[in-house]
Design a protein around this motif. Structure first.
Motif, PDB file in Angstrom:
ATOM      1  N   TYR A   7      46.708  43.727  21.707  1.00 53.29           N
ATOM      2  CA  TYR A   7      45.669  43.132  22.760  1.00 53.29           C
ATOM      3  C   TYR A   7      44.527  43.726  22.687  1.00 53.29           C
ATOM      4  CZ  TYR A   7      49.085  39.982  25.097  1.00 53.29           C
ATOM      5  OH  TYR A   7      49.987  38.970  25.192  1.00 53.29           O
ATOM      6  N   TYR A   8      44.595  45.152  22.591  1.00 54.34           N
ATOM      7  CA  TYR A   8      43.293  46.077  22.771  1.00 54.34           C
ATOM      8  C   TYR A   8      43.571  47.182  21.565  1.00 54.34           C
ATOM      9  CZ  TYR A   8      39.741  48.534  25.028  1.00 54.34           C
ATOM     10  OH  TYR A   8      38.608  49.249  25.451  1.00 54.34           O
ATOM     11  N   CYS A   9      42.317  47.622  20.973  1.00 52.01           N
ATOM     12  CA  CYS A   9      42.580  48.623  19.979  1.00 52.01           C
ATOM     13  C   CYS A   9      42.211  49.833  20.734  1.00 52.01           C
ATOM     14  CB  CYS A   9      41.267  48.371  19.030  1.00 52.01           C
ATOM     15  SG  CYS A   9      41.206  49.677  17.619  1.00 52.01           S
ATOM     16  N   ARG A  10      43.182  50.690  20.592  1.00 50.73           N
ATOM     17  CA  ARG A  10      43.164  52.083  21.026  1.00 50.73           C
ATOM     18  C   ARG A  10      41.919  52.880  20.570  1.00 50.73           C
ATOM     19  NH1 ARG A  10      47.910  55.959  18.508  1.00 50.73           N
ATOM     20  NH2 ARG A  10      47.499  55.363  16.469  1.00 50.73           N
ATOM     21  N   ASN A  11      41.485  52.444  19.340  1.00 48.25           N
ATOM     22  CA  ASN A  11      40.182  53.128  19.025  1.00 48.25           C
ATOM     23  C   ASN A  11      39.018  52.935  19.649  1.00 48.25           C
ATOM     24  OD1 ASN A  11      41.813  54.425  16.762  1.00 48.25           O
ATOM     25  ND2 ASN A  11      41.502  52.630  15.422  1.00 48.25           N
ATOM     26  N   LYS A  12      39.044  51.791  20.475  1.00 46.00           N
ATOM     27  CA  LYS A  12      38.010  51.645  21.430  1.00 46.00           C
ATOM     28  C   LYS A  12      37.910  52.489  22.606  1.00 46.00           C
ATOM     29  CE  LYS A  12      36.829  47.348  22.022  1.00 46.00           C
ATOM     30  NZ  LYS A  12      36.856  45.717  22.733  1.00 46.00           N
ATOM     31  N   VAL A  13      38.963  53.135  22.873  1.00 48.21           N
ATOM     32  CA  VAL A  13      39.002  53.975  23.915  1.00 48.21           C
ATOM     33  C   VAL A  13      38.143  55.134  23.711  1.00 48.21           C
ATOM     34  CG1 VAL A  13      40.596  55.569  25.319  1.00 48.21           C
ATOM     35  CG2 VAL A  13      41.417  53.670  24.389  1.00 48.21           C
ATOM     36  N   GLU A  14      37.271  55.390  24.875  1.00 50.10           N
ATOM     37  CA  GLU A  14      36.047  56.344  24.678  1.00 50.10           C
ATOM     38  C   GLU A  14      36.404  57.262  25.688  1.00 50.10           C
ATOM     39  OE1 GLU A  14      32.000  54.690  25.015  1.00 50.10           O
ATOM     40  OE2 GLU A  14      33.067  52.854  25.131  1.00 50.10           O
ATOM     41  N   LEU A  15      36.703  58.521  25.193  1.00 51.25           N
ATOM     42  CA  LEU A  15      37.226  59.800  26.156  1.00 51.25           C
ATOM     43  C   LEU A  15      36.282  60.394  26.955  1.00 51.25           C
ATOM     44  CD1 LEU A  15      39.721  61.452  23.532  1.00 51.25           C
ATOM     45  CD2 LEU A  15      40.326  59.815  25.275  1.00 51.25           C
TER      46      LEU A  15
END
Length: 197
Positions: free
Chosen positions: A28-36
């Motif tokens: 559903y959602y790309c974990r690479n889009k997570v901005e830390l």
């Protein structure tokens, strides 16, 4: 011999094909889009009013309001796709984040969460002391349900690849090694919470 290893973020699919939203097919959602790191830095916001035994609620919300990957997702991606009619946990968190960061503001009341407590956890009652971790689990689960409602459930996507899983989840791999032949068997399991027992 059994050993375990954990990694943060949701696991990727095997085929590696990309969907239109940037996620791997089956996610559903790309974990690479997570901005830390914070997309927009702000000063520390105001506190929350604690009416009638809502310490558990306030402490949980304050932790979430200062979790950069969650707030970045809410303010960048969630606002574009929300289809929830009525109370939405993610929209309410995003709104509360903006409210607590109004300059020179005094403590604010997390009214949306107090008034909709039964929608988060049916057995919670206003004015009664509750458990902060239990509240977090129900809040997180409700956010996942509302996300799946907004984007539409897909048989091709794994439920453990939502933005909530990308921010808070990980993968635990248990390895069993045969003491006679040294062959190994790996069993991956996704998690949203790890017990520290």
């Amino acid at each position: 011999v059994v050993s375990t290893q954990s990694t943060g973020g949701s696991s990727s699919t095997q085929n590696g094909q990309k969907c239109s939203n940037g996620s791997t097919q089956g996610e559903y959602y790309c974990r690479n889009k997570v901005e830390l790191k914070w997309r927009q830095k702000r000063n520390i916001g105001c506190g929350l009013v604690n009416p009638a035994n809502t310490c558990y609620l306030n402490s949980t919300l304050q932790c979430l309001l200062y979790t950069p990957p969650l707030i970045n997702y809410l303010q960048k991606d969630h606002v574009k796709q929300c289809r929830v009619n009525g109370f939405c946990v993610a929209c309410s968190l995003s709104s509360l984040y903006d409210t607590v960061h109004i300059p020179n503001r005094g403590p604010c009341r997390p009214s949306a969460f107090i008034h909709n407590l039964k929608m988060i956890a049916k057995h919670f009652n206003f004015g009664r002391q509750e458990d902060a971790h239990e509240f977090l689990v129900h809040l997180r689960d409700r956010m996942i349900q509302q996300y799946l409602h907004s984007v539409g459930k897909s048989e091709n996507c794994r439920k453990d690849t939502t933005p909530v899983h990308a921010v808070f989840g990980g993968r635990l791999v248990s390895t069993v090694t045969c003491s006679q032949c040294s062959s190994q068997s790996n069993t991956p399991e996704t998690f949203l919470a790890l017990s520290l027992d």
